[in-house]
Design a protein around this motif. Structure first.
Motif, PDB file in Angstrom:
ATOM      1  N   SER A   1      21.261  -1.440   2.585  1.00  0.00           N
ATOM      2  CA  SER A   1      19.812  -1.626   2.511  1.00  0.00           C
ATOM      3  C   SER A   1      19.211  -0.478   1.709  1.00  0.00           C
ATOM      4  CB  SER A   1      19.246  -1.637   3.937  1.00  0.00           C
ATOM      5  OG  SER A   1      17.883  -1.946   3.936  1.00  0.00           O
ATOM      6  N   TYR A   2      18.247  -0.801   0.859  1.00  0.00           N
ATOM      7  CA  TYR A   2      17.684   0.191  -0.066  1.00  0.00           C
ATOM      8  C   TYR A   2      16.162   0.115  -0.082  1.00  0.00           C
ATOM      9  CZ  TYR A   2      22.444   0.654  -1.789  1.00  0.00           C
ATOM     10  OH  TYR A   2      23.793   0.884  -1.873  1.00  0.00           O
TER      11      TYR A   2
ATOM     12  N   THR B   1      16.651   4.508  -2.852  1.00  0.00           N
ATOM     13  CA  THR B   1      17.152   5.325  -1.753  1.00  0.00           C
ATOM     14  C   THR B   1      17.887   4.429  -0.781  1.00  0.00           C
ATOM     15  OG1 THR B   1      15.246   6.816  -1.936  1.00  0.00           O
ATOM     16  CG2 THR B   1      16.524   6.934   0.101  1.00  0.00           C
ATOM     17  N   LYS B   2      19.129   4.783  -0.471  1.00  0.00           N
ATOM     18  CA  LYS B   2      19.896   4.012   0.523  1.00  0.00           C
ATOM     19  C   LYS B   2      19.344   4.320   1.902  1.00  0.00           C
ATOM     20  CE  LYS B   2      24.638   2.985   2.017  1.00  0.00           C
ATOM     21  NZ  LYS B   2      24.409   1.547   2.059  1.00  0.00           N
ATOM     22  N   MET B   3      19.081   3.278   2.685  1.00  0.00           N
ATOM     23  CA  MET B   3      18.438   3.450   3.981  1.00  0.00           C
ATOM     24  C   MET B   3      19.474   3.432   5.103  1.00  0.00           C
ATOM     25  SD  MET B   3      15.494   3.767   2.767  1.00  0.00           S
ATOM     26  CE  MET B   3      14.578   4.020   4.296  1.00  0.00           C
ATOM     27  N   THR B   4      19.276   4.325   6.076  1.00  0.00           N
ATOM     28  CA  THR B   4      20.130   4.389   7.257  1.00  0.00           C
ATOM     29  C   THR B   4      19.250   4.646   8.470  1.00  0.00           C
ATOM     30  OG1 THR B   4      21.888   5.381   5.925  1.00  0.00           O
ATOM     31  CG2 THR B   4      22.135   5.501   8.310  1.00  0.00           C
ATOM     32  N   VAL B   5      19.465   3.894   9.534  1.00  0.00           N
ATOM     33  CA  VAL B   5      18.664   4.078  10.742  1.00  0.00           C
ATOM     34  C   VAL B   5      19.022   5.391  11.414  1.00  0.00           C
ATOM     35  CG1 VAL B   5      18.364   1.613  11.109  1.00  0.00           C
ATOM     36  CG2 VAL B   5      20.341   2.770  12.113  1.00  0.00           C
ATOM     37  N   SER B   6      18.206   5.816  12.378  1.00  0.00           N
ATOM     38  CA  SER B   6      18.446   7.068  13.087  1.00  0.00           C
ATOM     39  C   SER B   6      19.702   6.968  13.950  1.00  0.00           C
ATOM     40  CB  SER B   6      17.248   7.416  13.976  1.00  0.00           C
ATOM     41  OG  SER B   6      17.294   6.674  15.181  1.00  0.00           O
ATOM     42  N   ASP B   7      20.220   8.131  14.369  1.00  0.00           N
ATOM     43  CA  ASP B   7      21.381   8.138  15.262  1.00  0.00           C
ATOM     44  C   ASP B   7      20.989   8.508  16.691  1.00  0.00           C
ATOM     45  OD1 ASP B   7      20.780  10.810  14.954  1.00  0.00           O
ATOM     46  OD2 ASP B   7      22.748  11.400  14.163  1.00  0.00           O
ATOM     47  N   ARG B   8      19.686   8.423  17.008  1.00  0.00           N
ATOM     48  CA  ARG B   8      19.258   8.720  18.379  1.00  0.00           C
ATOM     49  C   ARG B   8      19.920   7.731  19.338  1.00  0.00           C
ATOM     50  NH1 ARG B   8      14.443  10.320  15.387  1.00  0.00           N
ATOM     51  NH2 ARG B   8      13.710   8.172  15.246  1.00  0.00           N
ATOM     52  N   ALA B   9      20.563   8.258  20.384  1.00  0.00           N
ATOM     53  CA  ALA B   9      21.445   7.424  21.199  1.00  0.00           C
ATOM     54  C   ALA B   9      21.109   7.392  22.680  1.00  0.00           C
ATOM     55  CB  ALA B   9      22.894   7.892  21.017  1.00  0.00           C
TER      56      ALA B   9
ATOM     57  N   GLU C   1       0.815  -1.221   0.000  1.00  0.00           N
ATOM     58  CA  GLU C   1       0.000   0.000   0.000  1.00  0.00           C
ATOM     59  C   GLU C   1       0.847   1.269   0.000  1.00  0.00           C
ATOM     60  OE1 GLU C   1      -3.218  -0.222  -0.661  1.00  0.00           O
ATOM     61  OE2 GLU C   1      -2.823  -2.382  -0.698  1.00  0.00           O
ATOM     62  N   ALA C   2       2.103   1.174   0.416  1.00  0.00           N
ATOM     63  CA  ALA C   2       3.024   2.313   0.331  1.00  0.00           C
ATOM     64  C   ALA C   2       3.757   2.324  -1.010  1.00  0.00           C
ATOM     65  CB  ALA C   2       4.042   2.258   1.468  1.00  0.00           C
ATOM     66  N   GLU C   3       3.573   1.241  -1.788  1.00  0.00           N
ATOM     67  CA  GLU C   3       4.266   1.057  -3.062  1.00  0.00           C
ATOM     68  C   GLU C   3       5.774   1.191  -2.888  1.00  0.00           C
ATOM     69  OE1 GLU C   3       1.899   3.742  -5.696  1.00  0.00           O
ATOM     70  OE2 GLU C   3       1.322   1.827  -6.613  1.00  0.00           O
ATOM     71  N   LYS C   4       6.275   0.493  -1.852  1.00  0.00           N
ATOM     72  CA  LYS C   4       7.704   0.485  -1.555  1.00  0.00           C
ATOM     73  C   LYS C   4       8.198  -0.941  -1.402  1.00  0.00           C
ATOM     74  CE  LYS C   4       8.082   4.997   0.741  1.00  0.00           C
ATOM     75  NZ  LYS C   4       8.456   5.700   2.004  1.00  0.00           N
ATOM     76  N   LEU C   5       9.425  -1.162  -1.868  1.00  0.00           N
ATOM     77  CA  LEU C   5      10.084  -2.445  -1.706  1.00  0.00           C
ATOM     78  C   LEU C   5      11.457  -2.188  -1.093  1.00  0.00           C
ATOM     79  CD1 LEU C   5      10.273  -5.392  -4.216  1.00  0.00           C
ATOM     80  CD2 LEU C   5      12.389  -4.472  -3.253  1.00  0.00           C
ATOM     81  N   TYR C   6      11.677  -2.759   0.079  1.00  0.00           N
ATOM     82  CA  TYR C   6      12.969  -2.654   0.755  1.00  0.00           C
ATOM     83  C   TYR C   6      13.770  -3.914   0.449  1.00  0.00           C
ATOM     84  CZ  TYR C   6      10.452   0.931   3.377  1.00  0.00           C
ATOM     85  OH  TYR C   6       9.714   2.029   3.718  1.00  0.00           O
ATOM     86  N   PHE C   7      15.063  -3.745   0.159  1.00  0.00           N
ATOM     87  CA  PHE C   7      15.855  -4.928  -0.145  1.00  0.00           C
ATOM     88  C   PHE C   7      17.282  -4.757   0.364  1.00  0.00           C
ATOM     89  CE2 PHE C   7      16.558  -2.214  -3.859  1.00  0.00           C
ATOM     90  CZ  PHE C   7      17.912  -2.379  -4.145  1.00  0.00           C
ATOM     91  N   ALA C   8      17.936  -5.888   0.570  1.00  0.00           N
ATOM     92  CA  ALA C   8      19.315  -5.877   1.040  1.00  0.00           C
ATOM     93  C   ALA C   8      20.031  -7.128   0.574  1.00  0.00           C
ATOM     94  CB  ALA C   8      19.354  -5.800   2.570  1.00  0.00           C
TER      95      ALA C   8
END
Length: 281
Positions: free
Chosen positions: A138-139, A148-156, A125-132
């Motif tokens: 991860s994209y 789009t290259k994916m990167t998690v947050s840096d909240r620490a 439903e978001a019309e997104k495909l994540y792959f690695a």
């Protein structure tokens, strides 16, 4: 299996993922009321149709000698004796699919000797495909082919983290654990794949699974794990050991944390201590 072959196989898995998402959307927009119940939850015609599509497409394109297949809808309770196994959940978040929250996903993962190597998670439903691909990041791919290259947050700091959780599926022990962890806020999202995508999109930072009367299975976690860890996140049991797949028993008993990383070990230890206190109370 060499790098070139893995890249070829990933391209096929992405094609199959998009196709499976299209199968689910046709049912989602149409009649999804044909629902049957099994021990682990509801099953719809869409589950079975997507499962058939994925297995048929893979076996046509990849055959049955180089790879074996472990699917939620065809699992027979036994370990598959093959080094390369596709672990498939044709519809993760069936309850969300039925309730039409839009938060359902397709999980496709290739594991080698029990560990993920290729991962595809489709959020139709978001019309997104994540792959690695293991070791290659991860994209997120959109319908028009944009990557789009994916990167998690840096909240620490734990008090800055957002927990992503299910709206339901929690017994009291699990609820008590979540209530005692010091998160900033909670986001409620269906499907494990959608939850991990939420972390990849930096909207959330932590997802926790704790088995009770029931527990997650291989097909819930294999594909989401790799897209998270390749984006810089961490995924482990509370005790710190890695999760192995296709081990015979597909049930993931115990506690598992998926996170953006900086507080991972501290959250694992804190969870162990809280559960110990709860069990002694």
């Amino acid at each position: 299996m060499d790098q070139t072959r893995l890249e070829e196989v990933l391209a096929i898995a992405r094609q199959v993922g998009w196709g499976a998402g299209d199968v689910l959307r046709r049912y989602y927009k149409g009649d999804i009321q044909d629902i049957s119940d099994k021990k682990d939850g509801p099953v719809t015609k869409a589950d079975l149709a997507a499962n058939h599509y994925i297995l048929e497409a893979f076996q046509e394109k990849l055959g049955t000698e180089e790879f074996a297949y472990l699917s939620e809808e065809t699992y027979d309770g036994n370990k598959i004796e093959h080094p390369w196994v596709w672990i498939i959940d044709p519809l993760d978040g069936t309850r969300d699919f039925i309730d039409q929250t839009d938060e359902y996903a397709v999980h496709i993962c290739l594991v080698h000797e029990g560990r993920p190597v290729i991962s595809v998670v489709v959020v139709p439903e978001a019309e997104k495909l994540y792959f690695a691909l293991k070791g290659h990041g991860s994209y997120c791919e959109t319908r028009d082919g944009q990557l789009t290259k994916m990167t998690v947050s840096d909240r620490a700091n734990p008090s800055d983290l957002y927990l992503v959780a299910s709206r339901t599926h929690r017994d009291q022990r699990f609820q008590d654990l979540l209530d005692r962890l010091p998160f900033k806020d909670r986001n409620y999202v269906g499907s494990v794949g959608c939850k991990i995508a939420h972390i990849l999109e930096q909207k959330s930072d932590v997802y926790i699974s704790l088995s009770g009367k029931s527990a997650a299975k291989d097909w819930d976690f294999a594909a989401p794990e790799l897209i998270l860890t390749e984006a810089g996140g961490k995924f482990s049991y509370f005790e710190g050991n890695e999760v192995l797949y296709n081990q015979g028993d597909v049930v993931k008993w115990g506690g598992i944390i998926a996170s953006n990383g900086p507080c991972h070990e501290a959250l694992c230890q804190q969870s162990i201590e809280i559960l110990k206190e709860l069990d002694q109370a």
